[in-house]
Motif scaffolding. Sequence first.
Motif, PDB file in Angstrom:
ATOM      1  N   UNK A  89     -32.678  25.884 136.361  1.00 38.10           N
ATOM      2  CA  UNK A  89     -34.002  26.306 135.927  1.00 38.10           C
ATOM      3  C   UNK A  89     -34.330  27.716 136.365  1.00 38.10           C
ATOM      4  N   UNK A  90     -35.572  28.120 136.102  1.00 37.63           N
ATOM      5  CA  UNK A  90     -36.013  29.470 136.425  1.00 37.63           C
ATOM      6  C   UNK A  90     -37.005  29.504 137.576  1.00 37.63           C
ATOM      7  N   UNK A  91     -37.336  28.363 138.148  1.00 37.37           N
ATOM      8  CA  UNK A  91     -38.307  28.316 139.237  1.00 37.37           C
ATOM      9  C   UNK A  91     -37.579  28.382 140.575  1.00 37.37           C
ATOM     10  N   UNK A  92     -37.810  29.472 141.308  1.00 41.51           N
ATOM     11  CA  UNK A  92     -37.117  29.677 142.576  1.00 41.51           C
ATOM     12  C   UNK A  92     -38.055  30.293 143.598  1.00 41.51           C
ATOM     13  N   UNK A  93     -37.706  30.110 144.854  1.00 36.31           N
ATOM     14  CA  UNK A  93     -38.318  30.839 145.956  1.00 36.31           C
ATOM     15  C   UNK A  93     -37.228  31.708 146.565  1.00 36.31           C
ATOM     16  N   UNK A  94     -37.552  32.983 146.819  1.00 39.29           N
ATOM     17  CA  UNK A  94     -36.567  33.911 147.371  1.00 39.29           C
ATOM     18  C   UNK A  94     -35.582  34.396 146.325  1.00 39.29           C
ATOM     19  N   UNK A  95     -34.555  35.101 146.796  1.00 36.24           N
ATOM     20  CA  UNK A  95     -33.554  35.654 145.888  1.00 36.24           C
ATOM     21  C   UNK A  95     -34.088  36.873 145.153  1.00 36.24           C
ATOM     22  N   UNK A  96     -33.693  36.999 143.893  1.00 35.48           N
ATOM     23  CA  UNK A  96     -34.194  38.068 143.034  1.00 35.48           C
ATOM     24  C   UNK A  96     -34.663  37.458 141.721  1.00 35.48           C
ATOM     25  N   UNK A  97     -35.600  38.113 141.054  1.00 32.27           N
ATOM     26  CA  UNK A  97     -36.182  37.504 139.849  1.00 32.27           C
ATOM     27  C   UNK A  97     -35.269  37.571 138.636  1.00 32.27           C
ATOM     28  N   UNK A  98     -35.521  36.647 137.721  1.00 34.28           N
ATOM     29  CA  UNK A  98     -34.986  36.734 136.372  1.00 34.28           C
ATOM     30  C   UNK A  98     -36.101  37.305 135.502  1.00 34.28           C
ATOM     31  N   UNK A  99     -35.800  38.383 134.774  1.00 35.69           N
ATOM     32  CA  UNK A  99     -36.842  39.013 133.978  1.00 35.69           C
ATOM     33  C   UNK A  99     -36.278  39.617 132.712  1.00 35.69           C
ATOM     34  N   UNK A 100     -37.131  40.294 131.978  1.00 36.30           N
ATOM     35  CA  UNK A 100     -36.717  40.954 130.750  1.00 36.30           C
ATOM     36  C   UNK A 100     -36.184  42.350 131.057  1.00 36.30           C
ATOM     37  N   UNK A 101     -35.424  42.888 130.148  1.00 35.69           N
ATOM     38  CA  UNK A 101     -34.925  44.250 130.286  1.00 35.69           C
ATOM     39  C   UNK A 101     -36.118  45.205 130.378  1.00 35.69           C
ATOM     40  N   UNK A 102     -36.113  46.064 131.391  1.00 34.59           N
ATOM     41  CA  UNK A 102     -37.248  46.953 131.606  1.00 34.59           C
ATOM     42  C   UNK A 102     -38.260  46.411 132.593  1.00 34.59           C
ATOM     43  N   UNK A 103     -37.936  45.288 133.240  1.00 30.75           N
ATOM     44  CA  UNK A 103     -38.819  44.709 134.258  1.00 30.75           C
ATOM     45  C   UNK A 103     -39.099  45.747 135.348  1.00 30.75           C
ATOM     46  N   UNK A 104     -40.356  45.961 135.689  1.00 32.21           N
ATOM     47  CA  UNK A 104     -40.744  46.949 136.691  1.00 32.21           C
ATOM     48  C   UNK A 104     -41.066  46.248 138.008  1.00 32.21           C
ATOM     49  N   UNK A 105     -40.252  46.532 139.018  1.00 30.16           N
ATOM     50  CA  UNK A 105     -40.450  45.948 140.343  1.00 30.16           C
ATOM     51  C   UNK A 105     -41.661  46.616 140.996  1.00 30.16           C
ATOM     52  N   UNK A 106     -42.670  45.867 141.404  1.00 31.65           N
ATOM     53  CA  UNK A 106     -43.898  46.488 141.933  1.00 31.65           C
ATOM     54  C   UNK A 106     -43.707  47.072 143.338  1.00 31.65           C
ATOM     55  N   UNK A 107     -44.593  47.974 143.698  1.00 30.17           N
ATOM     56  CA  UNK A 107     -44.527  48.642 144.996  1.00 30.17           C
ATOM     57  C   UNK A 107     -45.940  48.807 145.558  1.00 30.17           C
ATOM     58  N   UNK A 108     -46.016  49.137 146.859  1.00 32.85           N
ATOM     59  CA  UNK A 108     -47.310  49.295 147.507  1.00 32.85           C
ATOM     60  C   UNK A 108     -47.843  50.713 147.311  1.00 32.85           C
ATOM     61  N   UNK A 109     -48.969  51.022 147.940  1.00 30.90           N
ATOM     62  CA  UNK A 109     -49.604  52.322 147.732  1.00 30.90           C
ATOM     63  C   UNK A 109     -48.801  53.481 148.321  1.00 30.90           C
ATOM     64  N   UNK A 110     -47.809  53.181 149.167  1.00 33.06           N
ATOM     65  CA  UNK A 110     -46.947  54.221 149.723  1.00 33.06           C
ATOM     66  C   UNK A 110     -45.657  54.387 148.932  1.00 33.06           C
ATOM     67  N   UNK A 111     -45.545  53.679 147.818  1.00 34.02           N
ATOM     68  CA  UNK A 111     -44.357  53.785 146.981  1.00 34.02           C
ATOM     69  C   UNK A 111     -43.191  52.949 147.449  1.00 34.02           C
ATOM     70  N   UNK A 112     -43.417  52.038 148.409  1.00 37.26           N
ATOM     71  CA  UNK A 112     -42.358  51.157 148.908  1.00 37.26           C
ATOM     72  C   UNK A 112     -42.389  49.851 148.121  1.00 37.26           C
ATOM     73  N   UNK A 113     -41.228  49.424 147.660  1.00 40.75           N
ATOM     74  CA  UNK A 113     -41.177  48.219 146.840  1.00 40.75           C
ATOM     75  C   UNK A 113     -41.540  46.973 147.650  1.00 40.75           C
ATOM     76  N   UNK A 114     -42.273  46.085 147.007  1.00 37.36           N
ATOM     77  CA  UNK A 114     -42.681  44.838 147.642  1.00 37.36           C
ATOM     78  C   UNK A 114     -41.524  43.845 147.647  1.00 37.36           C
ATOM     79  N   UNK A 115     -41.609  42.859 148.517  1.00 36.68           N
ATOM     80  CA  UNK A 115     -40.594  41.805 148.567  1.00 36.68           C
ATOM     81  C   UNK A 115     -40.872  40.755 147.495  1.00 36.68           C
ATOM     82  N   UNK A 116     -39.803  40.281 146.892  1.00 35.62           N
ATOM     83  CA  UNK A 116     -39.928  39.210 145.907  1.00 35.62           C
ATOM     84  C   UNK A 116     -40.056  37.883 146.630  1.00 35.62           C
ATOM     85  N   UNK A 117     -41.095  37.129 146.290  1.00 34.46           N
ATOM     86  CA  UNK A 117     -41.396  35.868 146.980  1.00 34.46           C
ATOM     87  C   UNK A 117     -40.952  34.657 146.160  1.00 34.46           C
TER      88      UNK A 117
END
Length: 291
Positions: free
Chosen positions: A39-67
């Motif tokens: 399935x596609x429901x997971x905790x941890x690891x890395x996400x499954x997404x569409x081509x062009x998926x934008x990994x979000x970041x905080x106000x300092x430009x540091x990428x957030x952790x995938x939960x």
Amino acid sequence: MFLQDQLQIAGLEGIWKKIAPNLKHSIKLKPKIWNIKSGLSTIGGTPMGTDGFEWPYNQDGEHLSFIAQISLQDIKHFDKHGILPGHGILYFFYDAFYQPSGHENEHRYAWKVIYEKTGPSKMIKIPCPQNLVMRNNETTGIFEKLIFHEFEIDFQSEYTMPPYESEFVRSMHLDFDDLWKYEQFYFKQVNQKPCYRMLGFPDRKIVNTDMVTICRTAANGMNYYPQGYSGYNLPEPIDKNEDWILLLQIDSDLEVGMAWGGEEMGRIYFWIRKQDLLQKNFDRCWVILEV
């Protein structure tokens, strides 16, 4: 009902009629027994997404952790009241390095919930951003990881109890003996770890603040301080009918590598207003860290 049987064993059978109307339905998340990727429901690891998926970041430009990512099709059967979207994927990100409490308005940049409508057939594995990998490799302790081990999850329906010292419990007007028994029963239930869930009441180790009040306060532009703080008054809700819903609760779990609050091993809670959830406006989520 199973919970009713537990209350009877705890000597609380007399309060069942009082507590039953205040129970909330939830969806409990648990590791799959068989380690077979299906399935596609997971905790941890890395996400499954569409081509062009934008990994979000905080106000300092540091990428957030995938939960976590939740396939809404996976949980549709368990969403008793049909409040969640019936299709698509929800992605949850959080700043695992700074781990802000959510008590301040400026913390709003430390998490992100993304709703993707695209179906599973168009999904690809999204690699971690290189700067997040480098920062994770620089950590030395088990309580400092920014990238987590992955496990696939199953779901089950479960009713949740109102937290001890909540307005719900006060409204039941329990006598001292029943209140003490309820306190012991409640903490025995919620201290079972790890505990992940969507919807319902949150599982709380210490109930000394109202998380909804914190969300309402910080999301509306004010910082939250304990009642009585000099110069501070709790604001009235902008919308008198606003109703905050627990979207996702994530526990500390060393098998996954998550430790919220470090050695305190707390939990993080993603909240959303009911009206925002119905409109699929996940940009307005709020997160509370509690240890």
